[in-house]
Design an enzyme around this catalytic site. Structure first.
Site, short mmCIF file in Angstrom:
data_model
loop_
_atom_site.label_atom_id
_atom_site.label_comp_id
_atom_site.label_asym_id
_atom_site.label_seq_id
_atom_site.Cartn_x
_atom_site.Cartn_y
_atom_site.Cartn_z
N HIS A 1 0.84 -1.21 0.00
CA HIS A 1 0.00 0.00 0.00
C HIS A 1 0.87 1.25 0.00
O HIS A 1 1.70 1.42 0.88
CB HIS A 1 -0.94 0.00 1.22
CG HIS A 1 -2.17 -0.83 0.99
ND1 HIS A 1 -3.37 -0.55 1.57
CD2 HIS A 1 -2.37 -1.92 0.21
CE1 HIS A 1 -4.27 -1.44 1.15
NE2 HIS A 1 -3.68 -2.28 0.35
N TYR B 1 -9.34 6.22 6.64
CA TYR B 1 -9.53 6.67 8.02
C TYR B 1 -10.54 7.83 7.95
O TYR B 1 -10.22 8.88 7.39
CB TYR B 1 -8.21 7.18 8.61
CG TYR B 1 -7.19 6.10 8.93
CD1 TYR B 1 -6.42 5.52 7.93
CD2 TYR B 1 -6.99 5.67 10.25
CE1 TYR B 1 -5.47 4.54 8.23
CE2 TYR B 1 -6.05 4.69 10.55
CZ TYR B 1 -5.30 4.13 9.54
OH TYR B 1 -4.37 3.16 9.85
N PRO C 1 -4.85 1.63 18.47
CA PRO C 1 -4.54 1.06 17.16
C PRO C 1 -4.59 2.04 15.98
O PRO C 1 -4.27 1.66 14.85
CB PRO C 1 -5.62 -0.02 16.98
CG PRO C 1 -6.75 0.43 17.85
CD PRO C 1 -6.13 1.17 19.00
N LYS D 1 0.67 0.89 15.03
CA LYS D 1 2.07 0.80 15.47
C LYS D 1 2.37 -0.39 16.40
O LYS D 1 3.53 -0.72 16.62
CB LYS D 1 2.45 2.10 16.22
CG LYS D 1 2.61 3.29 15.30
CD LYS D 1 3.91 3.21 14.51
CE LYS D 1 3.85 4.00 13.24
NZ LYS D 1 3.71 3.23 12.01
N TYR E 1 3.78 7.09 9.79
CA TYR E 1 2.96 5.92 9.43
C TYR E 1 3.82 4.82 8.82
O TYR E 1 3.68 3.65 9.17
CB TYR E 1 1.84 6.34 8.47
CG TYR E 1 0.72 5.32 8.40
CD1 TYR E 1 -0.44 5.47 9.16
CD2 TYR E 1 0.82 4.19 7.58
CE1 TYR E 1 -1.46 4.54 9.12
CE2 TYR E 1 -0.20 3.24 7.53
CZ TYR E 1 -1.33 3.43 8.30
OH TYR E 1 -2.34 2.49 8.25
C1 PHB Z 1 -6.23 -3.54 10.57
O1 PHB Z 1 -6.19 -3.84 9.37
O2 PHB Z 1 -6.65 -4.35 11.42
C2 PHB Z 1 -5.80 -2.18 10.98
C3 PHB Z 1 -5.28 -1.31 10.03
C4 PHB Z 1 -4.88 -0.04 10.40
C5 PHB Z 1 -5.01 0.37 11.71
C6 PHB Z 1 -5.50 -0.51 12.67
C7 PHB Z 1 -5.91 -1.78 12.30
O3 PHB Z 1 -4.64 1.62 12.05
#
Ligand code: PHB
Ligand code: APR
Length: 397
Positions: A72, A207, A299, A303, A391
């Site tokens: 990604h 997001y 989450p 990280k 990130y």
């Molecule tokens: C996930 O794919 O479970 C996931 C992805 C990004 C995040 C948290 C969880 O910030």
């Protein structure tokens, strides 16, 4: 029983540490309280930083990740009905991330360990770490007998102990309270996470900050979506019907234009509390903490797993140097080295969480600041680059 490094916990931290030590010619034993089936089924996050991908490849655990993982090159931020893409390679020195579930990383590491690695005992619950500041610390554990019969108590004498037993583990408790400092913050909301048998409705993660709450669209494969909704702390997933989940996700991802969220059968549902936590120092005598045993991040910045990986890379380096030369230099600086990086991840994770989650206790003023922060990221390459660099992962020091 005796070994050089006794590893408590067979999550990503413990398993990867065992792999790294084995490759450096050191012997170790991994004690994991749960059964293999349970450890391999646990749903966790799924974003690997470039550095994590490199480590997994280097230690021979990258083959399936390279076949099935999804590269990604960015994420999308959504707020106020608008979408803004963060282009990772353009904003960093060409770096990106891999979408590959932690569950899959664990399966790959378990398979390698059982094939040619040092001993890995499932159903081995550690009860205590004794004399961590002596020359020979001891791990006391109970190993389940066959067919779940009450296990026998045993001891493992070690030169070093690695506490990789997560947030609810016992290793942390072996450090006297007067020698530790705890820094923590709870959040008044949790994430309701679902897995759904439906192709993702996006190519990159979304997001979304919406007045109704935060939502995240992630994925596990081209056929399986992983989605999250901000819910009040203490929410029971049973209160959320599949239809209610899809309706809420659609409302929060709403964006100007003709984008639509595809729906499909939900195969798993769970609620994850959000917490920031650090215990300092990460070492006491010959006991070293790594991963969730020492720190938790919410989450939102993805990280947790990556921090666990950098901890054990740092620890493996330190133990290897000691093994080869007798030098304790890197063991002595282990805690300080890790904590520098841990606090950067804590800062970034708290920032992402604060910026993307509305909550009822916020004043209208704070709400406007939150939106202004998102506007700033969307408008400024410098502000976007700050997000992108964190990130994709800061370089290992
Ligand atoms: C996930 O794919 O479970 C996931 C992805 C990004 C995040 C948290 C969880 O910030
Ligand atoms: N004895 C033996 N094993 C134990 C004990 C104990 N007393 N207590 C806990 N464990 C095991 C757990 O069953 C678990 O498998 O330790 C392991 C810890 O693994 P994780 O919780 O996955 O922690 P860690 O390896 O540090 O991984 C980092 O990154 O995405 C985040 O939180 C997420 O798990 C993730 C973490």
């Amino acid at each position: 029983m005796r070994t050089t490094v006794g590893i408590i916990g067979g999550g990503p931290a413990g398993l990867l540490l065992a792999r790294l030590l084995h490759r450096a010619g050191m012997d170790c034993v991994v004690l994991e309280s749960r059964e293999r089936r349970y450890v391999e089924a646990r749903q966790r996050a799924g974003i690997l930083e470039q550095g994590t991908v490199d480590v997994l490849r280097k230690c021979g655990a990258g083959a399936r990740m390279d076949r099935e993982g999804l590269l990604h090159r960015g994420i999308e931020l959504r707020f106020e009905g608008r979408a803004h893409r963060i282009d990772f390679p353009a904003l960093t020195d060409g770096r990106s991330v891999m979408v590959y579930a932690q569950t899959e990383v664990v399966k790959d590491l378990v398979a390698l360990q059982l094939a040619d690695g040092p001993p890995l005992l499932f159903g081995a619950e550690v009860l205590a770490v004794e004399d961590p500041d002596s020359a020979t610390p001891t791990i006391r554990f109970r190993h389940e007998g066959r067919e779940g019969r009450e296990g026998r108590e045993q001891t493992l004498s070690c030169d070093f102990v690695a506490g990789c037993d997560g947030f609810h583990g016992v290793a942390r408790r072996a450090i006297p309270a007067e020698r530790t400092a705890v820094f923590e913050r709870d959040y008044p909301y949790s994430w309701l996470g679902v897995l759904a048998d439906v192709p993702p409705s996006c190519e990159e993660l979304i997001y979304a900050r919406h007045r109704r709450g935060f939502a995240l669209h992630s994925m596990r494969s081209p056929q399986v979506s992983r989605l999250y909704l901000q819910v009040p702390a203490g929410t029971d997933p049973a209160d959320w019907s599949d239809e209610r989940i899809w309706d809420e996700l659609s409302a929060r991802f709403a964006v100007d234009g003709d984008w639509a969220l595809e729906r499909g059968p939900i195969t798993a549902k769970s609620v994850t509390p959000m917490r920031s936590y650090v215990q300092e120092p990460m070492r006491h005598g010959r006991l070293f903490l790594a991963g969730d045993a020492a720190h938790i991040v919410p989450p939102t910045g993805a990280k947790g797993l990556n921090l666990a990986v950098t901890d054990v890379v740092t620890l493996a380096r330190a133990l290897t140097l000691h093994h080869e030369t007798g030098s304790t230099e890197l063991l002595d600086s282990y805690s300080e080295t890790c904590l520098r990086r841990v606090w950067q991840a804590e800062r970034f994770s708290a920032f992402m969480t604060d910026t993307l989650h509305p909550h009822p206790d916020r004043t209208p003023f704070e709400e406007r600041l939150q939106l202004a922060q998102l506007e700033r990221i969307a408008a400024s390459p410098a502000a976007s680059a700050e997000l992108a660099e964190n990130y994709v992962g800061l370089p290992l020091s």
